[in-house]
Write a protein that holds these residues in place. Structure first.
Motif, mmCIF file in Angstrom:
data_model
loop_
_atom_site.group_PDB
_atom_site.id
_atom_site.type_symbol
_atom_site.label_atom_id
_atom_site.label_comp_id
_atom_site.label_asym_id
_atom_site.label_seq_id
_atom_site.Cartn_x
_atom_site.Cartn_y
_atom_site.Cartn_z
ATOM 1 N N GLU A 153 -6.818 8.243 1.966
ATOM 2 C CA GLU A 153 -5.752 8.882 2.844
ATOM 3 C C GLU A 153 -4.678 8.022 3.185
ATOM 4 O O GLU A 153 -3.453 8.282 3.278
ATOM 5 C CB GLU A 153 -6.421 9.785 3.870
ATOM 6 C CG GLU A 153 -5.496 10.608 4.752
ATOM 7 C CD GLU A 153 -6.175 11.098 5.868
ATOM 8 O OE1 GLU A 153 -5.424 11.729 7.010
ATOM 9 O OE2 GLU A 153 -7.589 11.429 5.911
ATOM 10 N N ASP A 154 -5.318 6.849 3.767
ATOM 11 C CA ASP A 154 -4.224 5.636 4.264
ATOM 12 C C ASP A 154 -3.318 5.401 2.895
ATOM 13 O O ASP A 154 -2.272 5.151 3.315
ATOM 14 C CB ASP A 154 -5.031 4.581 4.628
ATOM 15 C CG ASP A 154 -5.789 4.652 6.082
ATOM 16 O OD1 ASP A 154 -5.215 5.563 6.648
ATOM 17 O OD2 ASP A 154 -6.680 3.967 6.677
ATOM 18 N N ARG A 155 -3.838 5.051 1.840
ATOM 19 C CA ARG A 155 -3.204 4.598 0.932
ATOM 20 C C ARG A 155 -2.020 5.877 0.271
ATOM 21 O O ARG A 155 -1.018 5.519 0.303
ATOM 22 C CB ARG A 155 -4.079 4.708 -0.610
ATOM 23 C CG ARG A 155 -3.257 4.087 -1.857
ATOM 24 C CD ARG A 155 -4.334 3.603 -2.777
ATOM 25 N NE ARG A 155 -3.671 3.212 -3.922
ATOM 26 C CZ ARG A 155 -3.685 3.927 -5.195
ATOM 27 N NH1 ARG A 155 -4.500 4.936 -5.217
ATOM 28 N NH2 ARG A 155 -3.156 3.517 -6.520
ATOM 29 N N LEU A 156 -2.453 6.987 0.537
ATOM 30 C CA LEU A 156 -1.486 8.144 0.326
ATOM 31 C C LEU A 156 -0.371 8.227 1.509
ATOM 32 O O LEU A 156 0.925 8.233 1.205
ATOM 33 C CB LEU A 156 -2.129 9.502 0.344
ATOM 34 C CG LEU A 156 -1.238 10.985 0.194
ATOM 35 C CD1 LEU A 156 -0.693 10.942 -1.052
ATOM 36 C CD2 LEU A 156 -2.207 12.066 0.511
ATOM 37 N N MET A 157 -0.667 8.016 2.723
ATOM 38 C CA MET A 157 0.216 7.949 3.681
ATOM 39 C C MET A 157 1.263 6.709 3.385
ATOM 40 O O MET A 157 2.524 6.918 3.624
ATOM 41 C CB MET A 157 -0.456 7.755 5.076
ATOM 42 C CG MET A 157 -1.286 9.020 5.473
ATOM 43 S SD MET A 157 -0.241 10.447 5.676
ATOM 44 C CE MET A 157 -1.486 11.643 5.889
ATOM 45 N N LEU A 158 0.694 5.606 3.069
ATOM 46 C CA LEU A 158 1.431 4.411 2.701
ATOM 47 C C LEU A 158 2.429 4.603 1.733
ATOM 48 O O LEU A 158 3.871 4.287 1.685
ATOM 49 C CB LEU A 158 0.878 3.195 2.555
ATOM 50 C CG LEU A 158 -0.113 2.542 3.627
ATOM 51 C CD1 LEU A 158 -0.900 1.477 3.329
ATOM 52 C CD2 LEU A 158 0.940 1.749 4.962
ATOM 53 N N ALA A 159 1.739 5.374 0.750
ATOM 54 C CA ALA A 159 2.816 5.612 -0.570
ATOM 55 C C ALA A 159 4.030 6.674 -0.087
ATOM 56 O O ALA A 159 5.119 6.624 -0.699
ATOM 57 C CB ALA A 159 2.091 6.364 -1.459
#
Length: 357
Positions: A153-159
């Protein structure tokens, strides 16, 4: 279903239901009458107010989902624009959340969207619409179980913040793949988790919101409906995340010092923050910078600081077993009581209530 006759009349006469394939088959002025009408008429779509005598809208939705197993889908109508109610309604399986006073154009757009989605469902020969999503004791996995999910989820938010559509698609697909074994095949728990991810994305869009956007630059960021088919969840999540990324990219253009201040707050929210010090570093007069920030962001500097800290606290309460007092200190509050007051101001619930789902 509404306890205000004028609202019922407005929904009946101001909205062109037939244009989108709907027909008004019944009305009710309280929750119990509404329940009887649903049992009798088996409507495809129910529009219900939150605040009604005898049985409120959320209880009506929950009852129909758990007790009647009704095929009806729900839209919540309310004059109360609060995150907890929206989150709870979506968790129960509501398709949308409409605010009073009635905005005819927005409701027509929502009905067109629902109609298109249902047409796709019919085209794919799904035998019946899902009855709704049963409430969960908590809408996210425990920290021990969900670490990989939260990492993704963090990776998605950063993207999303970076505007990288390729990584957005990869992260959304991986998140949905990881979700299946984590919730042990419980489709409803998976839906509840993804509903919270969508709400986090929505909050991210609101955090970057600036006033004064030209109409051509505005975008519909209403929360999408998660379909019953799990193999389509990644597409829905990817599409919405890309919309938020585009929205944030447009917001960043030409924001100048206000965006610099907002970025500094989001990077240093756990530290003591003073506008005077930030203004000196940007070579602005503090009073002027404060007025500029409020004009462009639609919120004062101090309110933005508190909202950013509450956002960070939400993540910690959702993802860790930290005590509320520890979370308060982590996000920048020396006084847990002040933290609780600010959290309640922005979330309409206490940190403990939020943590317990």
């Amino acid at each position: 279903m509404d306890d205000e006759p004028l609202v019922l009349e407005g929904l009946g006469f101001m909205i062109d239901w037939e244009r989108y394939g709907f027909r008004v088959c019944g009305e009710a002025c309280d929750g119990e009458e509404a329940l009887g009408k649903i049992r009798e008429l088996h409507p495809d779509l129910v529009v219900t107010d939150i605040r009604m005598p005898a049985m409120d809208g959320l209880r009506l939705l929950e009852h129909c989902t758990n007790e009647l197993d009704a095929p009806s889908r729900f839209v919540i109508l309310s004059g109360y624009d609060d995150f907890p109610t929206a989150r709870k309604a979506l968790t129960f399986g509501a398709l949308d959340y409409w605010l009073k006073p009635i905005d005819v154009a927005e409701i027509h757009a929502a009905l067109e969207k629902i109609s298109r989605q249902w047409a796709v469902i019919d085209q794919e020969s799904i035998e019946e619409l899902p009855p709704g999503l049963r409430p969960q004791a908590a809408t996210w996995p425990s920290p021990e179980v969900g670490d990989s999910l939260y990492d993704e989820e963090d990776r998605l938010m950063l993207a999303v913040k970076a505007g990288d559509e390729a990584v957005i698609g990869e992260a959304a697909n991986r998140l949905c793949r990881l979700l299946k074994p984590t919730v042990a095949g419980d489709r409803e728990a998976g839906k509840a988790f993804l509903s919270n991810v969508l709400l986090e994305l929505s909050w991210e869009a609101a955090e970057g919101e600036l006033t004064g956007l030209a109409p051509a630059d505005q975008q519909d960021l209403s929360l999408p409906m998660l379909p019953n088919r799990t193999d389509r969840w990644a597409d829905v999540l990817t599409s919405y995340a890309c919309k938020v990324a585009e929205h944030l990219a447009r917001q960043r253009m030409g924001t100048g010092p206000a965006w610099d201040v907002a970025r500094f707050v989001r990077e240093h929210y756990s530290e003591p923050l003073q506008l005077q010090a930030i203004a000196r570093s940007l070579h602005f007069q503090p009073a002027y910078l404060g007025e500029l920030f409020k004009k462009q962001m639609g919120i004062s500097f101090l309110d933005y600081v508190h909202r950013t800290r509450v956002e960070a606290a939400r993540r910690l309460l959702r993802r860790t077993n930290q005590k509320v007092a520890d979370v308060a200190r982590t996000v920048g509050y020396a006084d847990p009581e002040q933290f609780t007051a600010k959290f309640k101001q922005w979330m309409n619930m206490t940190p403990s209530q939020y943590k317990n789902g």
